[in-house]
Design an enzyme around this catalytic site. Structure first.
Site, PDB file in Angstrom:
ATOM      1  N   ASP A  65      12.818   1.483   6.024  1.00  0.00           N
ATOM      2  CA  ASP A  65      11.747   0.646   5.480  1.00  0.00           C
ATOM      3  C   ASP A  65      11.853  -0.742   6.102  1.00  0.00           C
ATOM      4  O   ASP A  65      11.840  -0.873   7.316  1.00  0.00           O
ATOM      5  CB  ASP A  65      11.861   0.625   3.951  1.00  0.00           C
ATOM      6  N   ASN A  84       0.516  -3.906   5.198  1.00  0.00           N
ATOM      7  CA  ASN A  84       1.863  -3.589   4.731  1.00  0.00           C
ATOM      8  C   ASN A  84       2.811  -4.688   5.231  1.00  0.00           C
ATOM      9  O   ASN A  84       2.455  -5.850   5.200  1.00  0.00           O
ATOM     10  CB  ASN A  84       2.285  -2.192   5.187  1.00  0.00           C
TER      11      ASN A  84
END
Length: 281
Positions: A192, A97
């Site tokens: 995020d 990620n």
């Protein structure tokens, strides 16, 4: 404040914008679309390169080319496009990620499970020679990473389901302390990707919150910037003088995505950014 479209795109999961100072260009990825974007705002050129796996991040290398956080580990592309693995560690059901390059030139590479199972991911430090050191284990959705300009031993980090930005104390390439820096309240979205500006303030994109938050070095919420999309994913300063704030966005999981979902947005003259360190390997 204005929000403009830097590149109209249809990214499934745009992520990880980074300003490449050597090339005067912005680099970002479409994770689930398995592609790397490169945009030159001065000329308007926009190149898209497909990769063989889901790609969580792509960062410039000091000698040219890119280091990439892929499904099965961390690899690098030479300027001529030749690929080689740095740290090959495939785990079924897991992918890379978000990632970021530390002040020492190493790559901090996060991972997560596709099903977002609790504790299924990690955060690794990948040295220029490819050796890997665990920084954090049992994280769930490893996301935003950045460093304080006043203290290179202080990093900021997000494991999204915690709804926190954490402050990490780093010594000799290892995390020796972790404490909450700021918490995102219910209804504001999920933290995020992030960036740190020249004043040491932390900017973070709020997934399902349709906004950016800016926190002072003391952890106080100083500003909320609304965006025309529900799922911004990350932000980074770029452009001339590092004054423009670029924002990646996503369409995934939206039954009725906004017209600009999946595009690269830009907020001109939003502050003063910091130069991104290229990966030293």
């Amino acid at each position: 404040m204005t929000v403009e479209v830097a590149v109209r795109a249809d990214d499934t999961l745009g992520e990880g914008p980074t300003w490449d100072a050597a090339g005067s260009r912005l680099v970002w990825v479409d994770i689930l679309g398995a592609r790397v974007h490169v945009h030159d705002p001065a000329t308007g050129s926009h190149d898209v390169t497909p990769v063989d796996q889901h790609v969580g991040a792509a960062k410039p290398r000091a000698g040219g080319g890119l280091v990439v956080n892929l499904r099965d580990g961390v690899g690098r592309y030479d300027p001529d496009g030749t690929f080689s693995w740095l740290h090959h560690d495939p785990v079924p059901g897991r992918r890379g990620n978000d990632a970021a390059v530390a002040p020492d030139g190493s790559l901090w590479a996060g991972s997560m499970r596709y099903d977002e199972a609790e504790g299924g991911g990690s955060l690794l430090r990948i040295a220029p020679d490819g050796s890997a050191t665990p920084l954090l284990d049992r994280v769930t959705v490893s996301n935003g990473i950045g460093w304080s300009p006043a203290d290179p031993g202080l990093a900021y980090y997000v494991d999204s389901p915690t709804r926190r930005i954490d402050a990490l104390r780093v010594e000799d390439g290892r995390v020796v302390d972790r404490r909450p820096f700021a918490t995102v309240g219910p209804g504001a979205g999920i933290p995020d990707g992030l960036t740190v500006d020249a004043e040491g303030c932390v900017w973070i994109a709020l997934w399902d919150g349709g906004s950016l938050h800016r926190y002072t070095p003391a952890g106080a919420l100083e500003r909320v910037v609304p965006l025309p999309v529900r799922r911004p994913t990350a932000c980074a300063f770029g452009g001339p003088g590092l004054r423009d704030l670029y924002v990646t966005t996503a369409r995934t999981g939206l039954a009725d995505p906004e017209p600009l979902a999946g595009s690269l947005l830009v907020l001109p003259d939003m502050g003063q950014g910091l130069p991104a360190t290229p990966f030293a390997g």
